[in-house]
Design a protein around this motif. Structure first.
Motif, PDB file in Angstrom:
ATOM      1  N   ARG A  14      -1.902  -6.494  71.198  1.00 56.29           N
ATOM      2  CA  ARG A  14      -2.439  -7.802  70.786  1.00 56.29           C
ATOM      3  C   ARG A  14      -3.059  -8.500  71.996  1.00 56.29           C
ATOM      4  O   ARG A  14      -2.445  -8.641  73.038  1.00 56.29           O
ATOM      5  N   HIS A  53      -5.580  -7.433  73.701  1.00 54.34           N
ATOM      6  CA  HIS A  53      -6.437  -6.421  74.316  1.00 54.34           C
ATOM      7  C   HIS A  53      -7.886  -6.640  73.950  1.00 54.34           C
ATOM      8  O   HIS A  53      -8.175  -6.991  72.816  1.00 54.34           O
ATOM      9  N   LEU A  54      -8.788  -6.348  74.839  1.00 52.12           N
ATOM     10  CA  LEU A  54     -10.208  -6.488  74.510  1.00 52.12           C
ATOM     11  C   LEU A  54     -10.682  -5.302  73.671  1.00 52.12           C
ATOM     12  O   LEU A  54     -10.768  -4.184  74.161  1.00 52.12           O
ATOM     13  N   GLY A  55     -10.977  -5.562  72.422  1.00 54.84           N
ATOM     14  CA  GLY A  55     -11.516  -4.499  71.562  1.00 54.84           C
ATOM     15  C   GLY A  55     -10.574  -3.331  71.347  1.00 54.84           C
ATOM     16  O   GLY A  55     -10.961  -2.280  70.865  1.00 54.84           O
ATOM     17  N   GLY A  56      -9.300  -3.535  71.686  1.00 52.67           N
ATOM     18  CA  GLY A  56      -8.395  -2.396  71.712  1.00 52.67           C
ATOM     19  C   GLY A  56      -7.652  -2.084  70.426  1.00 52.67           C
ATOM     20  O   GLY A  56      -7.354  -0.928  70.164  1.00 52.67           O
ATOM     21  N   ILE A  57      -7.347  -3.103  69.616  1.00 54.68           N
ATOM     22  CA  ILE A  57      -6.439  -2.874  68.495  1.00 54.68           C
ATOM     23  C   ILE A  57      -6.972  -1.832  67.520  1.00 54.68           C
ATOM     24  O   ILE A  57      -6.280  -0.878  67.192  1.00 54.68           O
ATOM     25  N   VAL A 107      -5.805 -10.690  58.800  1.00 51.85           N
ATOM     26  CA  VAL A 107      -6.766 -11.768  58.981  1.00 51.85           C
ATOM     27  C   VAL A 107      -7.541 -11.430  60.245  1.00 51.85           C
ATOM     28  O   VAL A 107      -6.983 -10.880  61.195  1.00 51.85           O
ATOM     29  N   GLY A 108      -8.804 -11.759  60.278  1.00 53.13           N
ATOM     30  CA  GLY A 108      -9.594 -11.437  61.455  1.00 53.13           C
ATOM     31  C   GLY A 108     -10.301 -10.119  61.258  1.00 53.13           C
ATOM     32  O   GLY A 108      -9.922  -9.286  60.443  1.00 53.13           O
ATOM     33  N   GLN A 109     -11.337  -9.965  62.029  1.00 54.08           N
ATOM     34  CA  GLN A 109     -12.259  -8.877  61.813  1.00 54.08           C
ATOM     35  C   GLN A 109     -11.677  -7.513  62.152  1.00 54.08           C
ATOM     36  O   GLN A 109     -11.873  -6.550  61.425  1.00 54.08           O
ATOM     37  N   ASP A 110     -10.941  -7.453  63.253  1.00 51.96           N
ATOM     38  CA  ASP A 110     -10.333  -6.186  63.647  1.00 51.96           C
ATOM     39  C   ASP A 110      -9.436  -5.676  62.560  1.00 51.96           C
ATOM     40  O   ASP A 110      -9.412  -4.493  62.252  1.00 51.96           O
ATOM     41  N   GLU A 111      -8.651  -6.604  61.999  1.00 52.15           N
ATOM     42  CA  GLU A 111      -7.685  -6.184  61.005  1.00 52.15           C
ATOM     43  C   GLU A 111      -8.397  -5.746  59.735  1.00 52.15           C
ATOM     44  O   GLU A 111      -7.955  -4.819  59.072  1.00 52.15           O
ATOM     45  N   GLU A 120     -11.188  -4.262  59.731  1.00 51.10           N
ATOM     46  CA  GLU A 120     -11.629  -2.905  60.081  1.00 51.10           C
ATOM     47  C   GLU A 120     -10.490  -1.898  59.942  1.00 51.10           C
ATOM     48  O   GLU A 120     -10.695  -0.771  59.520  1.00 51.10           O
ATOM     49  N   ARG A 168     -18.027 -13.477  57.974  1.00 50.33           N
ATOM     50  CA  ARG A 168     -16.731 -12.819  57.785  1.00 50.33           C
ATOM     51  C   ARG A 168     -16.935 -11.397  57.249  1.00 50.33           C
ATOM     52  O   ARG A 168     -17.613 -11.182  56.266  1.00 50.33           O
ATOM     53  N   HIS A 183     -18.519  -9.036  58.812  1.00 49.90           N
ATOM     54  CA  HIS A 183     -19.542  -8.450  59.681  1.00 49.90           C
ATOM     55  C   HIS A 183     -18.941  -7.513  60.696  1.00 49.90           C
ATOM     56  O   HIS A 183     -17.877  -7.800  61.236  1.00 49.90           O
ATOM     57  N   ILE A 238     -18.656 -11.760  64.363  1.00 51.23           N
ATOM     58  CA  ILE A 238     -18.187 -13.147  64.399  1.00 51.23           C
ATOM     59  C   ILE A 238     -18.201 -13.734  65.799  1.00 51.23           C
ATOM     60  O   ILE A 238     -18.747 -14.802  66.030  1.00 51.23           O
ATOM     61  N   VAL A 251      -6.069 -16.069  63.988  1.00 51.74           N
ATOM     62  CA  VAL A 251      -5.277 -14.853  63.942  1.00 51.74           C
ATOM     63  C   VAL A 251      -6.254 -13.689  64.080  1.00 51.74           C
ATOM     64  O   VAL A 251      -7.374 -13.753  63.590  1.00 51.74           O
ATOM     65  N   GLY A 252      -5.847 -12.651  64.746  1.00 51.93           N
ATOM     66  CA  GLY A 252      -6.744 -11.520  64.936  1.00 51.93           C
ATOM     67  C   GLY A 252      -7.466 -11.649  66.250  1.00 51.93           C
ATOM     68  O   GLY A 252      -7.583 -12.719  66.820  1.00 51.93           O
ATOM     69  N   GLN A 253      -7.957 -10.528  66.675  1.00 53.19           N
ATOM     70  CA  GLN A 253      -8.467 -10.417  68.030  1.00 53.19           C
ATOM     71  C   GLN A 253      -9.769 -11.169  68.253  1.00 53.19           C
ATOM     72  O   GLN A 253      -9.950 -11.845  69.265  1.00 53.19           O
ATOM     73  N   ASP A 254     -10.656 -11.101  67.271  1.00 56.71           N
ATOM     74  CA  ASP A 254     -11.918 -11.812  67.403  1.00 56.71           C
ATOM     75  C   ASP A 254     -11.692 -13.283  67.575  1.00 56.71           C
ATOM     76  O   ASP A 254     -12.335 -13.938  68.385  1.00 56.71           O
ATOM     77  N   GLU A 255     -10.731 -13.795  66.773  1.00 57.35           N
ATOM     78  CA  GLU A 255     -10.514 -15.232  66.823  1.00 57.35           C
ATOM     79  C   GLU A 255      -9.875 -15.628  68.146  1.00 57.35           C
ATOM     80  O   GLU A 255     -10.152 -16.685  68.685  1.00 57.35           O
ATOM     81  N   GLU A 304     -10.539 -14.183  70.886  1.00 59.90           N
ATOM     82  CA  GLU A 304     -11.685 -14.202  71.802  1.00 59.90           C
ATOM     83  C   GLU A 304     -12.493 -15.487  71.662  1.00 59.90           C
ATOM     84  O   GLU A 304     -12.997 -16.016  72.638  1.00 59.90           O
TER      85      GLU A 304
END
Lengths: 318, 318
Positions: A115, A117-121, A147-151, A153, B115, B117, B121, B147-151, B153
């Motif tokens: 959590r 990490h840059l682009g890592g998850i 929630v969030g884009q990484d998740e 994905e 959202r 994309h 984001i 929540v999540g990595q993008d957020e 960031e």
């Protein structure tokens, strides 16, 4: 590395644990290992369990593990959710409940320390899933907050995505409408003994009614009531996952989907590699000097980046 | 493009709206525009408002806008939260309340349609913030679910990060502990007239006590009680933001921080550009052929990517 790969494919749990740790730490030699393992992947079935913190995902997962184990399946769990008891982020009772699975050699549980990490998850999750797949686990369960884009994905890389809601969180369903509804293959209303369970069911049904894509779809996400703590509804959930799996594997799309996934894998690895190599070819000092110019506003970042890229790709002129 | 940039810097709101729409749609000409605007950026103060859906972030933002407007400041709001009334995702009453700000030319409100994309984001938010900055907005408020990595960031790119919690959501604070606590500059306990407000304050204080980094820090995140709907506590919140701003600008770190940000901007643009160019140089057909080989498991993605990268960078041998 070949030797490590062979051990791992042969079921050596220590080697698997070491590989997962190395991936989580982003050790450079992991690429070599993943390369060796690639031809052994593509057999595991990947299930995503997604829902807000407190939705009871881990209790469901716990019961699902028991169910699959009784069926002789080997199960790997990857917990991306930082509040999951699998990650050590829960109250003592939950953690004790999970304990028995940790002692079962047919169950492999690992949480991601990445959590922040840059682009890592996403990358780590994907690679850890690949390694578990190569190690012969039949079922891989990935637990996320979703929630969030990484998740999102991560959920997209699962074969069956289960979205868990709990009664009484209207806002939660709001959030689901905005992002997760589209990717859910199965809905679970967990803690279904609580007041508001019927309303949650109805809200989900209504949300699905509004989704045009579902009207003539071959698969319409079922909504299943469960009580994670007691295990009520778990057989129905396992059954729904099996139905979804049977349908997706039957359809002509399955082979196509697997191929597209492989192509995406390639493009991702390609993009990562190009990024690494460009940094090396750009040279630390060369890039640093340009960055300094940007920091002093002598250059804008777009012009600076173009200069560097031209040098790297050996392109002359404008 | 120079003309469009000049209009935008001159305060032309239509040009700004057009730029934001183009960025959201990822139009290729946006780079040119951002390049022109770069030397006009770095003046706005960026505030992040982060919290779970239902925490009342939008009511707080609404009241903050009024406060800053009374002070003569121009305010831009970027809503990344899909449940925000600013994004159209709220009940009618909320949306009507926001209406008056839409009619104020000193306020610019835009929500992100991105959202889902791929990788979009963070980049869109950053670019839209840059454009609003160049357009002369003094304050930029970015509303996220956090929540999540993008957020995370996104929150990291703000100058002051405000984290909003509401009483009675124990799980919520759990989640905060795991990810957001470290980046909060100010905590807000909103809906502080609800039962459990004292407990929420105490929980936050206890969590901060546990954070070793805070023990000798120059800035210790204050915890502010608010009632977003009535506006109670908003002057205190605005005051805390001003204090935090004064402290960060005073310290020697400020210039250093701005420089590091510029360097990160450069590296990001550089990485994006290298990605674009490598795809072009790799050639659609060449990459497609390699991807097919991977899909058929004739090649693993790592070897395939290396082959493509070697060709692009004109590197021979192994």
């Amino acid at each position: 590395m070949k030797e490590r790969a062979e051990k791992l494919v042969g079921g050596d749990i220590r080697e698997l644990a070491r590989a997962v740790r190395d991936i989580d730490d982003e050790m450079p030699h992991c690429t070599e290992l993943l390369r060796e393992l690639y031809c052994h992947t593509g057999r595991a079935y990947i299930i995503g369990i997604t829902g807000a913190p407190g939705a009871g995902k881990s209790s469901l997962t716990d019961k699902m593990i028991t169910n699959y184990r009784n069926d002789g399946k080997r199960v790997a769990v990857i917990a991306v959710d930082p509040t999951s008891p699998f990650s050590g982020g829960a109250i003592l009772g939950d953690r004790i409940r999970m304990q028995r699975h940790y002692e079962d050699p047919g169950v492999f549980i690992r949480s991601l320390a990445t959590r922040g990490h840059l682009g890592g998850i996403t990358k780590s999750t994907r690679n850890i899933a690949s390694v578990c797949d190569a190690a012969g686990y039949d079922i891989i369960i990935i637990e996320t907050v979703g929630v969030g884009q990484d998740e999102v994905e991560i959920v997209e890389m699962t074969d069956t995505a289960v979205v868990v809601v709990v009664p009484g969180l209207g806002d939660d369903i709001q959030a689901i409408k905005a992002g997760i509804l589209e990717i859910a293959d199965i809905f679970v209303v967990n803690k279904a003994d609580r007041p508001g369970a019927d309303k949650a069911m109805n809200d989900l049904r209504a949300a699905m009614e509004l989704d045009q894509n579902l009207h003539n779809a071959a698969w319409r996400p079922p909504i299943i009531r469960t009580i994670g703590i007691t295990g009520e509804g778990i057989p129905e959930l396992i059954g729904a996952i099996a139905d979804h799996r049977a349908l997706t594997v039957q359809t002509a799309d399955w082979e196509k989907k697997k191929k597209e996934k492989a192509k995406r894998d390639f493009m991702r690895v390609f993009n990562d590699l190009v990024k690494d190599w460009s940094l090396r070819l750009g040279g630390e000092r060369g890039l640093e000097a340009l960055a300094e110019n940007v920091a002093e506003k002598a250059l804008d970042p777009y012009t600076a980046a173009e200069e560097a890229a031209k040098r790297i790709f050996k392109i002359d002129g404008g």
